[in-house]
Motif scaffolding. Structure first.
Motif, PDB file in Angstrom:
ATOM      1  N   ARG A  84       2.300  12.914   6.874  1.00  0.00           N
ATOM      2  CA  ARG A  84       3.154  12.926   8.056  1.00  0.00           C
ATOM      3  C   ARG A  84       4.624  13.066   7.706  1.00  0.00           C
ATOM      4  NH1 ARG A  84       1.171   7.440  10.626  1.00  0.00           N
ATOM      5  NH2 ARG A  84       1.335   6.946   8.402  1.00  0.00           N
ATOM      6  N   ASN A  85       5.022  12.524   6.587  1.00  0.00           N
ATOM      7  CA  ASN A  85       6.427  12.567   6.205  1.00  0.00           C
ATOM      8  C   ASN A  85       6.523  12.878   4.721  1.00  0.00           C
ATOM      9  OD1 ASN A  85       9.152  12.265   5.855  1.00  0.00           O
ATOM     10  ND2 ASN A  85       9.299  10.280   6.863  1.00  0.00           N
ATOM     11  N   GLN A  95       3.643   2.291   2.560  1.00  0.00           N
ATOM     12  CA  GLN A  95       3.186   2.397   3.937  1.00  0.00           C
ATOM     13  C   GLN A  95       3.751   1.229   4.744  1.00  0.00           C
ATOM     14  OE1 GLN A  95      -1.070   2.835   4.299  1.00  0.00           O
ATOM     15  NE2 GLN A  95      -1.085   1.985   6.361  1.00  0.00           N
ATOM     16  N   ASP A 137       1.982   5.020   0.757  1.00  0.00           N
ATOM     17  CA  ASP A 137       1.836   5.920   1.900  1.00  0.00           C
ATOM     18  C   ASP A 137       1.387   7.287   1.393  1.00  0.00           C
ATOM     19  OD1 ASP A 137       1.913   7.312   4.221  1.00  0.00           O
ATOM     20  OD2 ASP A 137       4.014   6.913   4.687  1.00  0.00           O
ATOM     21  N   ASN A 138       0.106   7.565   1.510  1.00  0.00           N
ATOM     22  CA  ASN A 138      -0.445   8.835   1.020  1.00  0.00           C
ATOM     23  C   ASN A 138      -0.629   9.868   2.126  1.00  0.00           C
ATOM     24  OD1 ASN A 138      -0.732   7.855  -1.661  1.00  0.00           O
ATOM     25  ND2 ASN A 138      -2.590   6.750  -1.040  1.00  0.00           N
ATOM     26  N   SER A 139      -0.074   9.573   3.287  1.00  0.00           N
ATOM     27  CA  SER A 139      -0.234  10.493   4.411  1.00  0.00           C
ATOM     28  C   SER A 139       0.685  11.705   4.258  1.00  0.00           C
ATOM     29  CB  SER A 139       0.081   9.779   5.727  1.00  0.00           C
ATOM     30  OG  SER A 139       1.453   9.433   5.793  1.00  0.00           O
ATOM     31  N   LYS A 159       6.247   5.976  -2.267  1.00  0.00           N
ATOM     32  CA  LYS A 159       6.653   5.494  -0.958  1.00  0.00           C
ATOM     33  C   LYS A 159       5.606   4.532  -0.386  1.00  0.00           C
ATOM     34  CE  LYS A 159       8.238   7.240   3.527  1.00  0.00           C
ATOM     35  NZ  LYS A 159       8.472   8.462   4.337  1.00  0.00           N
ATOM     36  N   LYS A 178       0.850  -1.194   0.000  1.00  0.00           N
ATOM     37  CA  LYS A 178       0.000   0.000   0.000  1.00  0.00           C
ATOM     38  C   LYS A 178       0.883   1.241   0.000  1.00  0.00           C
ATOM     39  CE  LYS A 178      -3.928  -2.122   2.380  1.00  0.00           C
ATOM     40  NZ  LYS A 178      -4.763  -2.102   1.162  1.00  0.00           N
ATOM     41  N   PHE A 211      10.150  -2.978   2.320  1.00  0.00           N
ATOM     42  CA  PHE A 211       9.767  -1.620   2.703  1.00  0.00           C
ATOM     43  C   PHE A 211      10.960  -0.662   2.719  1.00  0.00           C
ATOM     44  CE2 PHE A 211       9.437   1.481   6.175  1.00  0.00           C
ATOM     45  CZ  PHE A 211       8.341   2.210   5.761  1.00  0.00           C
ATOM     46  N   ASN A 218      11.699   2.213  -0.300  1.00  0.00           N
ATOM     47  CA  ASN A 218      11.524   3.618   0.083  1.00  0.00           C
ATOM     48  C   ASN A 218      12.817   4.408   0.014  1.00  0.00           C
ATOM     49  OD1 ASN A 218       8.829   3.186   0.489  1.00  0.00           O
ATOM     50  ND2 ASN A 218       8.871   3.358   2.712  1.00  0.00           N
ATOM     51  N   THR A 239       4.154  -1.735   7.184  1.00  0.00           N
ATOM     52  CA  THR A 239       3.279  -2.750   7.750  1.00  0.00           C
ATOM     53  C   THR A 239       3.883  -3.258   9.047  1.00  0.00           C
ATOM     54  OG1 THR A 239       2.573  -3.423   5.539  1.00  0.00           O
ATOM     55  CG2 THR A 239       2.147  -4.965   7.342  1.00  0.00           C
TER      56      THR A 239
END
Length: 247
Positions: A181-182, A191, A177-179, A189, A175, A209, A213, A193
């Motif tokens: 936060r970073n 997410q 990382d669509n946040s 990038k 998945k 991961f 990234n 797990t």
């Protein structure tokens, strides 16, 4: 089975009890009006990948290495002399596929398994007479043959690229990382797990991961799969011949 008129042979069916806390109940199958007890198995092969009751793949590495070793022995006996080009072609087409089969699932978990697989390639490079006196890493460079350690990581990154760029019709494994936060990193990038079990740290969705990234934007955003492979190799060229064993 009765509804579809598809009878099962109980003697060819087995039970695998998964996990160390499994109660290991007995299972039976009705055949010819009798309850036939199903045998328990510790390791089974599914689509060419051997899996055990703890969902580990140490036995898979051992068995695949044995297959590859036998083929390497056949090549050695079939030729009185073999040069670099012929050996490289024979090894890549006949031997290496066995060492890499199902790597995304059956990734070697233990250092011992890595050593078993890499030792086959090390032996293959020693077949060429003029390379016998060189260190293993130098033999790889002379043949332009990446280490299996590098090949597995490269294969993982290729699978990541396919999954994040729509080559597969699935979004359940990785998945994005669509946040907010970073904001550091690239546009693909992943997410993180969470994992609490040690065996799960080696699963594909966990182990890729950090390395994925860490790749630069121009690599993960390559316009095609071939372009991604070329840019990845260029970005990782300092890792191409690094090995997990000493010559």
């Amino acid at each position: 089975a009765d509804k579809w008129q598809l009878s099962f042979n109980a003697t060819k069916c087995k039970v695998m009890h998964i996990g160390i806390t499994n109660p290991k109940e007995d299972y039976f199958m009705v055949q010819d009006g009798k309850n036939v007890a199903l045998k328990s198995t510790a390791v089974e092969k599914d689509l060419g990948v051997h899996v055990d009751t703890l969902l580990k793949f140490d036995k898979h590495a051992e068995l695949q290495a044995n297959k590859a070793n036998k083929l390497l022995g056949m090549i050695r006996r079939a030729f009185t002399h073999i040069d670099r080009d012929n050996m490289s072609m024979l090894y890549k087409s006949l031997v290496r596929p066995h060492l890499e089969y199902g790597h995304a699932i059956a990734y070697p978990r233990l250092k011992k398994s890595e050593l078993i697989l890499e030792s086959i390639q090390r032996r293959a490079t020693r077949i060429i007479p003029e390379l016998k006196g060189l260190e293993y890493e130098d033999r790889l460079k002379a043949l332009d043959l990446p280490s299996l350690y590098y090949r597995r990581d490269r294969g993982d990154m290729i699978e990541c690229y396919k999954m994040t760029h729509g080559y597969y019709d699935t979004d359940q494994i990785l998945k994005l990382d669509n946040s907010d936060r970073n904001l550091r990193g690239h546009s693909f990038k992943l997410q993180m797990t969470q994992s609490t079990k040690n065996v799960r740290h080696h699963f594909f969705s966990i182990r890729v991961f950090t390395k994925w990234n860490a790749l630069p934007e121009d690599v993960v955003s390559a316009p095609s799969l071939n372009a991604f492979k070329n840019q990845l190799d260029n970005n990782w060229k300092h890792l191409k011949y690094l090995t997990v064993i000493q010559a």
